[in-house]
Structures are given as structure tokens and as C-alpha cells.
Design an enzyme around this catalytic site. Structure first.
Site, PDB file in Angstrom:
ATOM      1  N   MET A  79       5.628   1.898   2.260  1.00 51.23           N
ATOM      2  CA  MET A  79       5.211   0.566   1.813  1.00 51.23           C
ATOM      3  C   MET A  79       6.330  -0.091   0.995  1.00 51.23           C
ATOM      4  O   MET A  79       6.078  -1.057   0.268  1.00 51.23           O
ATOM      5  CB  MET A  79       3.932   0.660   0.983  1.00 51.23           C
ATOM      6  CG  MET A  79       2.746   1.165   1.807  1.00 51.23           C
ATOM      7  SD  MET A  79       1.166   0.625   1.163  1.00 51.23           S
ATOM      8  CE  MET A  79       1.186   1.386  -0.446  1.00 51.23           C
TER       9      MET A  79
ATOM     10  N   LEU B 128      11.280   1.368  -2.448  1.00 57.66           N
ATOM     11  CA  LEU B 128      11.740   2.720  -2.109  1.00 57.66           C
ATOM     12  C   LEU B 128      12.357   3.423  -3.307  1.00 57.66           C
ATOM     13  O   LEU B 128      13.001   2.808  -4.156  1.00 57.66           O
ATOM     14  CB  LEU B 128      12.748   2.642  -0.958  1.00 57.66           C
ATOM     15  CG  LEU B 128      12.206   2.024   0.344  1.00 57.66           C
ATOM     16  CD1 LEU B 128      13.286   2.048   1.426  1.00 57.66           C
ATOM     17  CD2 LEU B 128      10.948   2.736   0.821  1.00 57.66           C
TER      18      LEU B 128
ATOM     19  N   HIS C 153      10.984   8.579  -1.111  1.00 57.44           N
ATOM     20  CA  HIS C 153      11.180   8.018   0.227  1.00 57.44           C
ATOM     21  C   HIS C 153      12.533   8.467   0.796  1.00 57.44           C
ATOM     22  O   HIS C 153      12.643   8.789   1.985  1.00 57.44           O
ATOM     23  CB  HIS C 153      11.166   6.489   0.184  1.00 57.44           C
ATOM     24  CG  HIS C 153       9.878   5.884  -0.314  1.00 57.44           C
ATOM     25  ND1 HIS C 153       9.800   5.194  -1.498  1.00 57.44           N
ATOM     26  CD2 HIS C 153       8.635   5.861   0.215  1.00 57.44           C
ATOM     27  CE1 HIS C 153       8.559   4.754  -1.659  1.00 57.44           C
ATOM     28  NE2 HIS C 153       7.830   5.147  -0.651  1.00 57.44           N
TER      29      HIS C 153
ATOM     30  N   GLY D 147       5.118  12.513   2.872  1.00 51.26           N
ATOM     31  CA  GLY D 147       5.310  13.291   1.645  1.00 51.26           C
ATOM     32  C   GLY D 147       4.075  14.114   1.306  1.00 51.26           C
ATOM     33  O   GLY D 147       2.939  13.637   1.449  1.00 51.26           O
TER      34      GLY D 147
ATOM     35  N   LYS E  86       3.169  14.599  -1.490  1.00 52.75           N
ATOM     36  CA  LYS E  86       2.532  13.931  -2.632  1.00 52.75           C
ATOM     37  C   LYS E  86       1.190  13.338  -2.211  1.00 52.75           C
ATOM     38  O   LYS E  86       0.226  13.377  -2.964  1.00 52.75           O
ATOM     39  CB  LYS E  86       3.456  12.843  -3.164  1.00 52.75           C
ATOM     40  CG  LYS E  86       2.820  12.069  -4.274  1.00 52.75           C
ATOM     41  CD  LYS E  86       3.866  11.347  -5.072  1.00 52.75           C
ATOM     42  CE  LYS E  86       3.197  10.413  -6.028  1.00 52.75           C
ATOM     43  NZ  LYS E  86       2.531   9.312  -5.315  1.00 52.75           N
TER      44      LYS E  86
ATOM     45  N   GLN F 156      -3.696  12.234   2.585  1.00 56.19           N
ATOM     46  CA  GLN F 156      -3.218  11.382   3.688  1.00 56.19           C
ATOM     47  C   GLN F 156      -2.688  12.248   4.831  1.00 56.19           C
ATOM     48  O   GLN F 156      -2.964  11.995   6.010  1.00 56.19           O
ATOM     49  CB  GLN F 156      -2.121  10.459   3.153  1.00 56.19           C
ATOM     50  CG  GLN F 156      -1.339   9.713   4.203  1.00 56.19           C
ATOM     51  CD  GLN F 156      -0.432   8.662   3.567  1.00 56.19           C
ATOM     52  OE1 GLN F 156      -0.871   7.613   3.169  1.00 56.19           O
ATOM     53  NE2 GLN F 156       0.855   8.971   3.486  1.00 56.19           N
TER      54      GLN F 156
ATOM     55  N   SER G 183       6.045   4.643  -6.406  1.00 56.27           N
ATOM     56  CA  SER G 183       6.379   3.221  -6.551  1.00 56.27           C
ATOM     57  C   SER G 183       5.599   2.614  -7.709  1.00 56.27           C
ATOM     58  O   SER G 183       6.037   1.643  -8.324  1.00 56.27           O
ATOM     59  CB  SER G 183       6.034   2.469  -5.267  1.00 56.27           C
ATOM     60  OG  SER G 183       6.714   3.039  -4.179  1.00 56.27           O
TER      61      SER G 183
HETATM   62  P1  AMP Z   1       4.313   4.917   0.116  1.00 51.87           P
HETATM   63  O1  AMP Z   1       5.441   3.946   0.237  1.00 51.87           O
HETATM   64  O2  AMP Z   1       3.871   5.151  -1.287  1.00 51.87           O
HETATM   65  O3  AMP Z   1       3.176   4.636   1.064  1.00 51.87           O
HETATM   66  O4  AMP Z   1       4.890   6.312   0.576  1.00 51.87           O
HETATM   67  C1  AMP Z   1       5.523   6.447   1.813  1.00 51.87           C
HETATM   68  C2  AMP Z   1       5.753   7.919   2.064  1.00 51.87           C
HETATM   69  O5  AMP Z   1       6.568   8.457   1.026  1.00 51.87           O
HETATM   70  C3  AMP Z   1       4.442   8.732   2.058  1.00 51.87           C
HETATM   71  O6  AMP Z   1       4.491   9.678   3.099  1.00 51.87           O
HETATM   72  C4  AMP Z   1       4.478   9.395   0.713  1.00 51.87           C
HETATM   73  O7  AMP Z   1       3.772  10.617   0.662  1.00 51.87           O
HETATM   74  C5  AMP Z   1       5.960   9.619   0.517  1.00 51.87           C
HETATM   75  N1  AMP Z   1       6.267   9.779  -0.903  1.00 51.87           N
HETATM   76  C6  AMP Z   1       5.924   8.939  -1.915  1.00 51.87           C
HETATM   77  N2  AMP Z   1       6.318   9.444  -3.101  1.00 51.87           N
HETATM   78  C7  AMP Z   1       6.908  10.635  -2.819  1.00 51.87           C
HETATM   79  C8  AMP Z   1       7.522  11.656  -3.622  1.00 51.87           C
HETATM   80  N3  AMP Z   1       7.608  11.556  -4.947  1.00 51.87           N
HETATM   81  N4  AMP Z   1       8.029  12.742  -2.997  1.00 51.87           N
HETATM   82  C9  AMP Z   1       7.954  12.861  -1.637  1.00 51.87           C
HETATM   83  N5  AMP Z   1       7.399  11.939  -0.836  1.00 51.87           N
HETATM   84  C10 AMP Z   1       6.883  10.846  -1.415  1.00 51.87           C
END
Ligand code: AMP
Length: 282
Positions: free
Chosen positions: A31, A34, A38, A149, A151, A155, A188
Site C-alpha cells: 500500500m 514504503l 517492504h 510479510g 508481520k 493475511q 507504515s
Molecule cells: P502494506 O503496505 O502494509 O500493506 O504491506 C505490504 C507488505 O509488506 C505486506 O505483505 C506486509 O506484511 C509486508 N510488511 C509490512 N511491514 C513489514 C515488516 N516490518 N517486515 C516484513 N514485511 C512487512
């Protein structure tokens, strides 16, 4: 690096990549806003695939009516620079109408049961929105591998089930949680935290470390581990627990004792900001 704006462009890129280069295509859905988490996904995709697309879409369908869609952080220029620097081939940044022709989702992909557990309990419809947009991305990009991730462990469970149920030809690759030096899982949403809230937010990773060390010391009972984690939050007046749970990694159903691969997951509001974190207990 190419910036693509429409599903049609992404589809053409994917098909041309495959027919011209016989490439393995990696997709990293995000989303935007970054950060190092990411970046780790993009690096993993770069290492495993010959062509890499990063998608950047703040997906309205996964936000509830009172959630932070409109104030979700957006940093398009910086995101482009990072994606380019990491060597991705394509940044896919569609408009809302490009993904949802009616302006909002009207055809959904839903994973009942799983999609209502953990974050799905307190965020009704969240995982329906996630599954819907990720299915759309998979249909358009036809990736061989997609990178997510750990995290967002719930999901991952929902998307693995979706891929299995729809018999999609994509491998879900899960990358470890990237943390700041002090242990806070990078998100984020961390930009919303004031310095004092950021200090309080360390309770999440502290609780997980405590649980891990108790398990290393032989504790197996979910009730005891959950109580120990709750105790850590209890001393922080500005933290409101959403859930503290020991669950099976793939069904997200509660387990009473630690079994190999059990997931200990926490979600909590620090002020208005909802944060999540977890650990897989080996
Ligand atoms: P988001 O932009 O928050 O939707 O995250 C996009 C992808 O990045 C998702 O697969 C998250 O699980 C992964 N992600 C977000 N934060 C982290 C983190 N700290 N470590 C590893 N992956 C992450």
C-alpha cells in the site's frame, strides 16, 4: 523502471515478459509508504524472480468506515525512488477506478471463517477487501511468486487459503518481520506515533520476547503465555489490547498449548494507532 497505471498495462507487461524472456514473474503487493519491511520483500523477489513488479495501491475495500483510509500515509515520489533503487522492473500504481470500475468493490473474494479471525474479528470485511484486491492483482500480473510479510500473519493464512481454494498457480513466499533496532516491527503506521507512544509501542515486541523466553524455558500453556503478555500491556495506560492470541498458523484457530508452528499474535491500539506483531513459536 516502468510505472504502469492500468490493469491492462500490467497484464501486457506480464505476458510480454513471459513470452519474450520466459521469465519468472515476482509480485510484491503493497500500500506504499514504503519502508525497510517492504524493501526486504522486493529484495527477496529480485533474488528469486527474473522480472519483478511492485504494486502500490491504498485499497479502500480493506478499510472500515471509521478507519484511517483517508489519512493513510502516502509518499509516491519516495516510493518510486526506492522501488527503482531496489531494481524492480515495474511499479504498478493504479487509480481506485482502475481497480474498482464502479468506484468501489462490487465483486468480492471472501474466505469465510479464516477471514473473520484475529484482525478479521475487530476489522469486519478487512480480509474480504485484502483477498479481493490481491486476487485482482494475481489475475492481472499472473505472477509465479508473490511476496508477503510474516508481520501480517493472518493475511498470509487468508491468502494461502484463497490460492489453494481457487487453484491459482502462484506460490506465496513469506518473508520475516523487519524490526527497528529496538525491536519495534516496522510499519507504515509508525509515523503516526508520537515519541512517547513509540516508546509505549515497544510493549508489543517486549510481550513477544517474554513469551518466546517462557516457551524456551518449557512453558506450553496458552493461558499462562497470554496472561504474561497481557501483564506487559497492563502497565501501559495508553495501550488498548485488541487481541492477544495463540493460534494455529494456518487455521488461525486458538490452540491451548504450544505446538510446533503455533503463532503468538498481538494487536493493540497505541493512542489511535493500531499496531500488530507476532512470532512463530518453534
Ligand atoms: P502494506 O503496505 O502494509 O500493506 O504491506 C505490504 C507488505 O509488506 C505486506 O505483505 C506486509 O506484511 C509486508 N510488511 C509490512 N511491514 C513489514 C515488516 N516490518 N517486515 C516484513 N514485511 C512487512
Amino acid at each position: 523502471m516502468q510505472i504502469l497505471r492500468t490493469v491492462g498495462e500490467l497484464r501486457c507487461w506480464s505476458r510480454a515478459s513471459r513470452s519474450r524472456h520466459g521469465s519468472t514473474i515476482g509480485l510484491v503487493p503493497t500500500m506504499g509508504a514504503l519502508h525497510a519491511g517492504h524493501a526486504s520483500l522486493i529484495r527477496a523477489a529480485r533474488a528469486a524472480c527474473s522480472r519483478v513488479a511492485v504494486s502500490l495501491f491504498v485499497n479502500p475495500a480493506q478499510f472500515g468506515p471509521n478507519e484511517d483510509f483517508s489519512r493513510y500515509p502516502r509518499s509516491f515520489e519516495a516510493d518510486c525512488a526506492l522501488v527503482e533503487q531496489l531494481g524492480a522492473d515495474v511499479l504498478f500504481a493504479p487509480s481506485v477506478e482502475g481497480i474498482y470500475p464502479n468506484g468501489q468493490a462490487s465483486t468480492f473474494v471472501e474466505v469465510p471463517g479464516l477471514g473473520d479471525r484475529l484482525d478479521g474479528t475487530s476489522r469486519p470485511g478487512h480480509f474480504r477487501g485484502v483477498a479481493t484486491v490481491v486476487a485482482k492483482l494475481f489475475i492481472a500480473a499472473e505472477p509465479d511468486r508473490a511476496f508477503f510479510g510474516q508481520k501480517d500473519a493472518a493475511q498470509v493464512a487468508v491468502l494461502r487459503r484463497m490460492v489453494a481454494d481457487l487453484r491459482l498457480a502462484v506460490e506465496i513466499v513469506v518473508c520475516p518481520i523487519v524490526r527497528d533496532r529496538d525491536g519495534l516491527a516496522i510499519s507504515s503506521r509508525n509515523v503516526f506515533l508520537s515519541p512517547s507512544q513509540r516508546a509505549q509501542a515497544l510493549s508489543l515486541s517486549r510481550a513477544l520476547r517474554r513469551v518466546e523466553s517462557m516457551v524456551a524455558g518449557g512453558e506450553r500453556r496458552a493461558s499462562i503465555l497470554i496472561a504474561a503478555a497481557q501483564e506487559i500491556f497492563a502497565v501501559e495506560p495508553n495501550i488498548r489490547i485488541d487481541y492477544v492470541a495463540l493460534v494455529d498458523l494456518s487455521t488461525l484457530l486458538p490452540v491451548e498449548t504450544v505446538v510446533p508452528g503455533a503463532l503468538f499474535a498481538v494487536a493493540a491500539y497505541v493512542g489511535e494507532t493500531r499496531l500488530i506483531d507476532n512470532v512463530i513459536l518453534r
